[in-house]
Design an enzyme around this catalytic site. Sequence first.
Site, PDB file in Angstrom:
ATOM      1  N   TYR A   1      58.502 -25.920  -7.694  1.00 51.19           N
ATOM      2  CA  TYR A   1      60.221 -25.541  -7.247  1.00 51.19           C
ATOM      3  C   TYR A   1      61.144 -26.505  -7.374  1.00 51.19           C
ATOM      4  O   TYR A   1      60.084 -27.972  -7.281  1.00 51.19           O
ATOM      5  CB  TYR A   1      60.665 -25.221  -5.876  1.00 51.19           C
ATOM      6  CG  TYR A   1      61.129 -25.265  -4.827  1.00 51.19           C
ATOM      7  CD1 TYR A   1      62.551 -24.172  -5.645  1.00 51.19           C
ATOM      8  CD2 TYR A   1      61.865 -26.377  -4.525  1.00 51.19           C
ATOM      9  CE1 TYR A   1      63.902 -23.936  -5.017  1.00 51.19           C
ATOM     10  CE2 TYR A   1      63.000 -25.799  -3.169  1.00 51.19           C
ATOM     11  CZ  TYR A   1      64.051 -25.089  -3.775  1.00 51.19           C
ATOM     12  OH  TYR A   1      65.397 -25.230  -2.914  1.00 51.19           O
TER      13      TYR A   1
ATOM     14  N   ASP B   1      58.231 -34.365 -11.120  1.00 50.85           N
ATOM     15  CA  ASP B   1      59.239 -34.227  -9.474  1.00 50.85           C
ATOM     16  C   ASP B   1      58.108 -34.846  -8.220  1.00 50.85           C
ATOM     17  O   ASP B   1      57.761 -33.657  -8.049  1.00 50.85           O
ATOM     18  CB  ASP B   1      59.394 -33.436  -9.035  1.00 50.85           C
ATOM     19  CG  ASP B   1      60.017 -32.535  -8.218  1.00 50.85           C
ATOM     20  OD1 ASP B   1      60.627 -32.806  -7.364  1.00 50.85           O
ATOM     21  OD2 ASP B   1      60.301 -31.416  -7.850  1.00 50.85           O
TER      22      ASP B   1
ATOM     23  N   LYS C   1      61.662 -36.829   0.607  1.00 49.48           N
ATOM     24  CA  LYS C   1      61.064 -36.461   1.933  1.00 49.48           C
ATOM     25  C   LYS C   1      60.430 -38.191   1.951  1.00 49.48           C
ATOM     26  O   LYS C   1      61.545 -38.714   3.066  1.00 49.48           O
ATOM     27  CB  LYS C   1      59.560 -35.879   1.535  1.00 49.48           C
ATOM     28  CG  LYS C   1      60.509 -34.117   1.059  1.00 49.48           C
ATOM     29  CD  LYS C   1      59.043 -33.167   0.844  1.00 49.48           C
ATOM     30  CE  LYS C   1      59.163 -31.676   0.334  1.00 49.48           C
ATOM     31  NZ  LYS C   1      60.043 -31.260   1.562  1.00 49.48           N
TER      32      LYS C   1
END
Length: 427
Positions: free
Chosen positions: A144, A239, A267
């Site tokens: 994702y 990613d 994050k």
Amino acid sequence: MRYQRSSALFRAANQVLPGGVNSPVRAFKAVGGVPVFVREASGAYFTDADGNRFIDFIASWGPLLFGHAFEPVLEAVIDRARKGTSFGMPTALETELAELVVSMVPHIDKVRFVNSGTEACMSAIRLARGYTGRDKIIKFAGCYHGHADAFLIQAGSGAVTFGSPNSPGVTAGTAKDTLLANYNDLESVEALLKANPGQIAAIILEPVAGNMGCIPPEPGFLETLREWCTREGILLIFDEVMTGFRLGRGGAQEVLGIRADMVAFGKVIGGGLPVGAFAASREIMRHLAPEGPVYQAGTLSGNPLAMGAGLAMLQAIEKDPGVFRRLEEKTAYLHRGLEEGLGKSGLPFRINRFGSMISVHFTEEPVRDFASAARGNNDAFRKYFHGMLDRGVYLPPSAFESYFLNDALTYEDLDVAIGAAGAAMAT
């Protein structure tokens, strides 16, 4: 436990928010029941709207490396807020954080700050296409990369939880430029390379997958991708929204010893505030506006509150590099305890772990890709999740998510979670 206040809040939220939430996995659709509404949090714990206290194993889905309400981050945000919350103009903080990021992460020279991991990955793909002059990308089923159209082709995590991995609203024209391979399956990648010679701009993947549970790369997988990308003139994009500054000071690139051409962050880089970033060599980044023709912009990019929080977080990591060893040791301890506790149930299960990421899958077979993760026993997972929740342990409310440990967790907390797992499975 009683969830009367959470239930009332969820009913009210459903009147004004789609599904009652602002991110789908929070709605508990995968596990059933009423989502827990948080009132406050500190360290390794949060308290819900009903006053119930939980040990937290998601850490806001990864960014809270040192736990909730980490004092250096709080002080940085409060200090910055007193001086103004947003300017839409440059500040020295942006440069200071960028310099620190570049010094920590191998193989990058310049970084562009954005507001989310989705924005970072979306912008990285646009830059890769502009740099190479090619249109197609390869992504992996179950990985994702946010909810940009190009990525919602067999996406993991929330998209799988809701049974619509190919999201309505994504046009056929967009989908045709996204080629789908299987994680840890080099043959599937090789077939796409042969079928699309000279057309692929980038291969993007989570170097350690976290959106189909935690799935580490098998030996040789990333190394071969690196070799093929170099040979074919394709950009390899990591990613690292989850893994950046969580697996190690320099992220997965450093820990795994693999060079990516471009890296997306989120994050941890924001210390709990909304921050994303993408970074690459000077040669690639000079194609980005205003230096080059590939356009990207954002009113709140480089927001001083977010930059201050991110700077405080990364400075804390620099002062305490042992945090990664401690987190890995705690995660290994939890792994051993869960193996023993869950083993008493007689139900087949697998535990995957890498660094401070870990996931439990109720299946007999090894979980190495999206297909094997999807074959897990979701009914068993639902019962396990609620058994843990009833005993004050909050886990990801989806079988397709990784746990994220934080350093505020004590070994006593881990023992409570291990005991809860054994008791939950016994019933």
